[in-house]
Design a protein around this motif. Structure first.
Motif, PDB file in Angstrom:
ATOM      1  N   THR A  40       0.841  -1.198   0.000  1.00  0.00           N
ATOM      2  CA  THR A  40       0.000   0.000   0.000  1.00  0.00           C
ATOM      3  C   THR A  40       0.875   1.246   0.000  1.00  0.00           C
ATOM      4  O   THR A  40       2.072   1.186   0.280  1.00  0.00           O
ATOM      5  N   ASP A  41       0.275   2.385  -0.305  1.00  0.00           N
ATOM      6  CA  ASP A  41       1.017   3.646  -0.390  1.00  0.00           C
ATOM      7  C   ASP A  41       1.753   3.995   0.907  1.00  0.00           C
ATOM      8  O   ASP A  41       2.784   4.667   0.879  1.00  0.00           O
ATOM      9  N   GLU A  42       1.230   3.528   2.039  1.00  0.00           N
ATOM     10  CA  GLU A  42       1.840   3.827   3.333  1.00  0.00           C
ATOM     11  C   GLU A  42       3.314   3.413   3.394  1.00  0.00           C
ATOM     12  O   GLU A  42       4.126   4.056   4.053  1.00  0.00           O
ATOM     13  N   TYR A  43       3.660   2.346   2.697  1.00  0.00           N
ATOM     14  CA  TYR A  43       5.012   1.804   2.786  1.00  0.00           C
ATOM     15  C   TYR A  43       5.877   2.122   1.557  1.00  0.00           C
ATOM     16  O   TYR A  43       7.052   1.768   1.533  1.00  0.00           O
ATOM     17  N   MET A  44       5.304   2.771   0.568  1.00  0.00           N
ATOM     18  CA  MET A  44       6.083   3.123  -0.620  1.00  0.00           C
ATOM     19  C   MET A  44       6.915   4.369  -0.327  1.00  0.00           C
ATOM     20  O   MET A  44       6.631   5.125   0.580  1.00  0.00           O
ATOM     21  N   GLY A  45       7.969   4.568  -1.102  1.00  0.00           N
ATOM     22  CA  GLY A  45       8.793   5.762  -0.942  1.00  0.00           C
ATOM     23  C   GLY A  45      10.146   5.444  -0.350  1.00  0.00           C
ATOM     24  O   GLY A  45      10.639   4.313  -0.440  1.00  0.00           O
ATOM     25  N   SER A  46      10.747   6.432   0.286  1.00  0.00           N
ATOM     26  CA  SER A  46      12.129   6.329   0.763  1.00  0.00           C
ATOM     27  C   SER A  46      12.198   5.921   2.230  1.00  0.00           C
ATOM     28  O   SER A  46      11.412   6.387   3.058  1.00  0.00           O
ATOM     29  N   TRP A  47      13.192   5.078   2.518  1.00  0.00           N
ATOM     30  CA  TRP A  47      13.459   4.582   3.864  1.00  0.00           C
ATOM     31  C   TRP A  47      14.960   4.664   4.123  1.00  0.00           C
ATOM     32  O   TRP A  47      15.756   4.205   3.311  1.00  0.00           O
ATOM     33  N   HIS A  48      15.347   5.232   5.252  1.00  0.00           N
ATOM     34  CA  HIS A  48      16.749   5.388   5.632  1.00  0.00           C
ATOM     35  C   HIS A  48      17.190   4.198   6.484  1.00  0.00           C
ATOM     36  O   HIS A  48      16.531   3.853   7.466  1.00  0.00           O
ATOM     37  N   PHE A  49      18.324   3.614   6.128  1.00  0.00           N
ATOM     38  CA  PHE A  49      18.892   2.515   6.906  1.00  0.00           C
ATOM     39  C   PHE A  49      19.408   3.052   8.237  1.00  0.00           C
ATOM     40  O   PHE A  49      20.135   4.040   8.282  1.00  0.00           O
ATOM     41  N   VAL A  50      19.035   2.372   9.322  1.00  0.00           N
ATOM     42  CA  VAL A  50      19.423   2.804  10.668  1.00  0.00           C
ATOM     43  C   VAL A  50      20.403   1.817  11.301  1.00  0.00           C
ATOM     44  O   VAL A  50      21.456   2.204  11.803  1.00  0.00           O
ATOM     45  N   ALA A  51      20.039   0.530  11.284  1.00  0.00           N
ATOM     46  CA  ALA A  51      20.856  -0.480  11.974  1.00  0.00           C
ATOM     47  C   ALA A  51      20.532  -1.865  11.427  1.00  0.00           C
ATOM     48  O   ALA A  51      19.511  -2.063  10.763  1.00  0.00           O
ATOM     49  N   ALA A  52      21.424  -2.807  11.752  1.00  0.00           N
ATOM     50  CA  ALA A  52      21.209  -4.200  11.354  1.00  0.00           C
ATOM     51  C   ALA A  52      21.635  -5.114  12.491  1.00  0.00           C
ATOM     52  O   ALA A  52      22.540  -4.785  13.268  1.00  0.00           O
ATOM     53  N   ALA A  53      20.981  -6.264  12.558  1.00  0.00           N
ATOM     54  CA  ALA A  53      21.330  -7.293  13.535  1.00  0.00           C
ATOM     55  C   ALA A  53      21.386  -8.633  12.803  1.00  0.00           C
ATOM     56  O   ALA A  53      20.616  -8.870  11.870  1.00  0.00           O
ATOM     57  N   VAL A  54      22.329  -9.479  13.228  1.00  0.00           N
ATOM     58  CA  VAL A  54      22.519 -10.781  12.590  1.00  0.00           C
ATOM     59  C   VAL A  54      22.809 -11.833  13.654  1.00  0.00           C
ATOM     60  O   VAL A  54      23.139 -11.513  14.794  1.00  0.00           O
ATOM     61  N   TRP A  55      22.700 -13.096  13.252  1.00  0.00           N
ATOM     62  CA  TRP A  55      23.054 -14.190  14.156  1.00  0.00           C
ATOM     63  C   TRP A  55      24.556 -14.462  14.150  1.00  0.00           C
ATOM     64  O   TRP A  55      25.123 -14.866  15.134  1.00  0.00           O
ATOM     65  N   GLN A 177      25.207  -0.138  13.781  1.00  0.00           N
ATOM     66  CA  GLN A 177      24.400   1.046  13.491  1.00  0.00           C
ATOM     67  C   GLN A 177      25.098   1.825  12.383  1.00  0.00           C
ATOM     68  O   GLN A 177      26.328   1.932  12.372  1.00  0.00           O
ATOM     69  N   ALA A 178      24.334   2.354  11.448  1.00  0.00           N
ATOM     70  CA  ALA A 178      24.915   3.135  10.355  1.00  0.00           C
ATOM     71  C   ALA A 178      25.660   4.330  10.924  1.00  0.00           C
ATOM     72  O   ALA A 178      25.091   5.097  11.698  1.00  0.00           O
ATOM     73  N   PRO A 179      26.939   4.526  10.539  1.00  0.00           N
ATOM     74  CA  PRO A 179      27.720   5.651  11.082  1.00  0.00           C
ATOM     75  C   PRO A 179      27.204   7.033  10.660  1.00  0.00           C
ATOM     76  O   PRO A 179      27.270   7.973  11.431  1.00  0.00           O
ATOM     77  N   LEU A 180      26.721   7.148   9.442  1.00  0.00           N
ATOM     78  CA  LEU A 180      26.182   8.413   8.910  1.00  0.00           C
ATOM     79  C   LEU A 180      27.174   9.571   9.024  1.00  0.00           C
ATOM     80  O   LEU A 180      26.815  10.688   9.350  1.00  0.00           O
ATOM     81  N   GLN A 181      28.431   9.306   8.711  1.00  0.00           N
ATOM     82  CA  GLN A 181      29.447  10.353   8.796  1.00  0.00           C
ATOM     83  C   GLN A 181      29.618  11.118   7.489  1.00  0.00           C
ATOM     84  O   GLN A 181      30.091  12.250   7.501  1.00  0.00           O
ATOM     85  N   LYS A 182      29.241  10.515   6.371  1.00  0.00           N
ATOM     86  CA  LYS A 182      29.484  11.145   5.073  1.00  0.00           C
ATOM     87  C   LYS A 182      28.200  11.510   4.340  1.00  0.00           C
ATOM     88  O   LYS A 182      28.236  11.932   3.201  1.00  0.00           O
TER      89      LYS A 182
END
Length: 191
Positions: A40-55, A177-182
């Protein structure tokens, strides 16, 4: 018709089983969003990566070299999703585009058209963030990552800590977590 009905009944039983397991293991996420909701339109568009977790910590390699990343999701006329990622790796902007589809009998799963990746999507209510989504990716090498995305570039630290805590509860203890330095790459500047 019979197979579709049987598969639907099986899906309902699995849903009930999962609900029962959630009572015993309260940190499990709710059922993922169905493709009919996620497209649905609610989820379309741009999303910024914040963090990731893995096993497995080795699965964090690609995340550790990424300064920032952004997804742009759009629904196509044929009920597929085009997902374009622009990411800054080192000093370079990179762009990747994939197409995902769902099957009615497996509505919660999004399949990449090359069948290299399967994705499940949760809304951010699981971590008290109405402007977030969590996407669980499983790739062809069975590497699994849970990724937190937000509509805005900055989200409160409490949301990030809640995501980390929820992922640790399901033994995804390796986290970045994404560093977001650049800064973020724009879709049109990524190569």
């Amino acid at each position: 018709m019979l197979i579709s009905t049987l598969w639907g009944a099986f899906g309902s039983l699995i849903g009930l089983f999962y609900a029962g397991v959630q009572v015993m293991v309260p940190c499990l996420p709710p059922a993922p969003l169905s493709a009919s909701v996620f497209t649905t339109d609610e989820y379309m568009g741009s999303w910024h990566f914040v963090a990731a977790a893995v096993w497995d910590e080795d699965d964090l390699k690609s995340f550790k070299t990424t300064d920032s990343s952004m997804l742009h999701i759009q629904r196509d006329a044929n009920d597929t999703l085009t997902v374009t990622e622009s990411s800054r790796v080192g000093g370079q902007c990179q762009k990747n585009t994939w197409t995902y589809f769902s099957m009615p009998v497996m509505d919660h799963f999004l399949f990449r058209t090359d069948f290299d990746t399967i994705a499940l999507v949760w809304d951010g209510k699981f971590i008290n963030c109405s402007s977030c989504i969590i996407i669980l990716f499983v790739d062809e090498d069975e590497e699994t990552s849970a990724m937190l995305f937000a509509r805005s570039e900055k989200i409160p630290d409490e949301v990030i800590q809640e995501f980390k805590s929820k992922m640790e509860c399901v033994y995804m203890e390796d986290f970045v977590q994404a560093p977001l330095q650049k800064g973020y790459c724009k879709l049109d500047e990524a190569a």
